[in-house]
Motif scaffolding. Sequence first.
Motif, PDB file in Angstrom:
ATOM      1  N   LYS A 150       6.882 -11.029   4.565  1.00 34.85           N
ATOM      2  CA  LYS A 150       6.006 -10.216   5.403  1.00 34.85           C
ATOM      3  C   LYS A 150       5.295  -9.191   4.534  1.00 34.85           C
ATOM      4  CE  LYS A 150       7.701 -12.052   9.152  1.00 34.85           C
ATOM      5  NZ  LYS A 150       7.407 -13.449   9.189  1.00 34.85           N
ATOM      6  N   TYR A 151       3.979  -9.235   4.488  1.00 36.78           N
ATOM      7  CA  TYR A 151       3.183  -8.292   3.713  1.00 36.78           C
ATOM      8  C   TYR A 151       2.827  -7.096   4.572  1.00 36.78           C
ATOM      9  CZ  TYR A 151       2.621 -11.649  -0.031  1.00 36.78           C
ATOM     10  OH  TYR A 151       2.859 -12.494  -1.070  1.00 36.78           O
ATOM     11  N   GLN A 152       2.804  -5.932   3.937  1.00 35.31           N
ATOM     12  CA  GLN A 152       2.400  -4.706   4.614  1.00 35.31           C
ATOM     13  C   GLN A 152       1.559  -3.879   3.649  1.00 35.31           C
ATOM     14  OE1 GLN A 152       5.805  -2.375   5.543  1.00 35.31           O
ATOM     15  NE2 GLN A 152       6.538  -2.265   3.455  1.00 35.31           N
ATOM     16  N   PRO A 153       0.716  -2.993   4.141  1.00 37.32           N
ATOM     17  CA  PRO A 153      -0.045  -2.133   3.237  1.00 37.32           C
ATOM     18  C   PRO A 153       0.874  -1.087   2.606  1.00 37.32           C
ATOM     19  CG  PRO A 153      -0.695  -1.758   5.525  1.00 37.32           C
ATOM     20  CD  PRO A 153       0.321  -2.834   5.527  1.00 37.32           C
ATOM     21  N   VAL A 154       0.745  -0.916   1.284  1.00 37.37           N
ATOM     22  CA  VAL A 154       1.567   0.010   0.506  1.00 37.37           C
ATOM     23  C   VAL A 154       0.658   0.732  -0.478  1.00 37.37           C
ATOM     24  CG1 VAL A 154       3.455   0.166  -1.169  1.00 37.37           C
ATOM     25  CG2 VAL A 154       3.596  -1.463   0.687  1.00 37.37           C
ATOM     26  N   VAL A 155       0.918   2.013  -0.718  1.00 32.98           N
ATOM     27  CA  VAL A 155       0.182   2.783  -1.718  1.00 32.98           C
ATOM     28  C   VAL A 155       0.986   2.761  -3.010  1.00 32.98           C
ATOM     29  CG1 VAL A 155      -0.694   5.052  -2.366  1.00 32.98           C
ATOM     30  CG2 VAL A 155      -0.910   4.263  -0.008  1.00 32.98           C
ATOM     31  N   PHE A 156       0.343   2.326  -4.094  1.00 34.05           N
ATOM     32  CA  PHE A 156       0.956   2.355  -5.413  1.00 34.05           C
ATOM     33  C   PHE A 156       0.396   3.553  -6.173  1.00 34.05           C
ATOM     34  CE2 PHE A 156       1.360  -2.043  -4.163  1.00 34.05           C
ATOM     35  CZ  PHE A 156       2.641  -2.354  -4.591  1.00 34.05           C
ATOM     36  N   MET A 157       1.272   4.294  -6.867  1.00 36.33           N
ATOM     37  CA  MET A 157       0.824   5.467  -7.617  1.00 36.33           C
ATOM     38  C   MET A 157       1.278   5.354  -9.067  1.00 36.33           C
ATOM     39  SD  MET A 157       1.392   9.513  -6.978  1.00 36.33           S
ATOM     40  CE  MET A 157       2.820   9.871  -7.960  1.00 36.33           C
ATOM     41  N   ASP A 158       0.329   5.513  -9.989  1.00 33.38           N
ATOM     42  CA  ASP A 158       0.619   5.559 -11.418  1.00 33.38           C
ATOM     43  C   ASP A 158       1.137   6.962 -11.729  1.00 33.38           C
ATOM     44  OD1 ASP A 158       0.561   5.732 -14.202  1.00 33.38           O
ATOM     45  OD2 ASP A 158      -1.203   4.465 -14.368  1.00 33.38           O
ATOM     46  N   THR A 159       2.401   7.077 -12.135  1.00 33.75           N
ATOM     47  CA  THR A 159       2.992   8.392 -12.388  1.00 33.75           C
ATOM     48  C   THR A 159       2.436   9.042 -13.644  1.00 33.75           C
ATOM     49  OG1 THR A 159       4.858   7.370 -13.536  1.00 33.75           O
ATOM     50  CG2 THR A 159       5.137   7.865 -11.188  1.00 33.75           C
ATOM     51  N   THR A 160       1.821   8.273 -14.531  1.00 34.71           N
ATOM     52  CA  THR A 160       1.244   8.830 -15.748  1.00 34.71           C
ATOM     53  C   THR A 160      -0.049   9.581 -15.460  1.00 34.71           C
ATOM     54  OG1 THR A 160       2.155   6.962 -16.965  1.00 34.71           O
ATOM     55  CG2 THR A 160       0.497   8.274 -18.090  1.00 34.71           C
TER      56      THR A 160
END
Length: 88
Positions: free
Chosen positions: A8-18
């Motif tokens: 099951k796909y859902q919208p997710v926010v990815f954040m580059d910690t650098t």
Amino acid sequence: MKADIHPKYQPVVFMDTTTGYQFLSGSTRSSQETVEWEDGNTYPLIRMEISSDSHPFYTGRQKFTQADGRVDRFNKKYGFANKTEDAE
């Protein structure tokens, strides 16, 4: 096709910690941490160490975090003196 075998796909926010760069994408991963996105909705937040915003291949610039070579680090770690420094 068989039923109920696909994730099951859902919208997710990815954040580059650098760099702090964020992007919204579909993913099967989830997180307890959430963030409010530009559209006003709240999405799970996945933190990453590197993305296209900070990777040298995409940015065109190399980040040198350690100037020493492997041999120099080994010598420092185990206490071997550099022969060029002893000659001086």
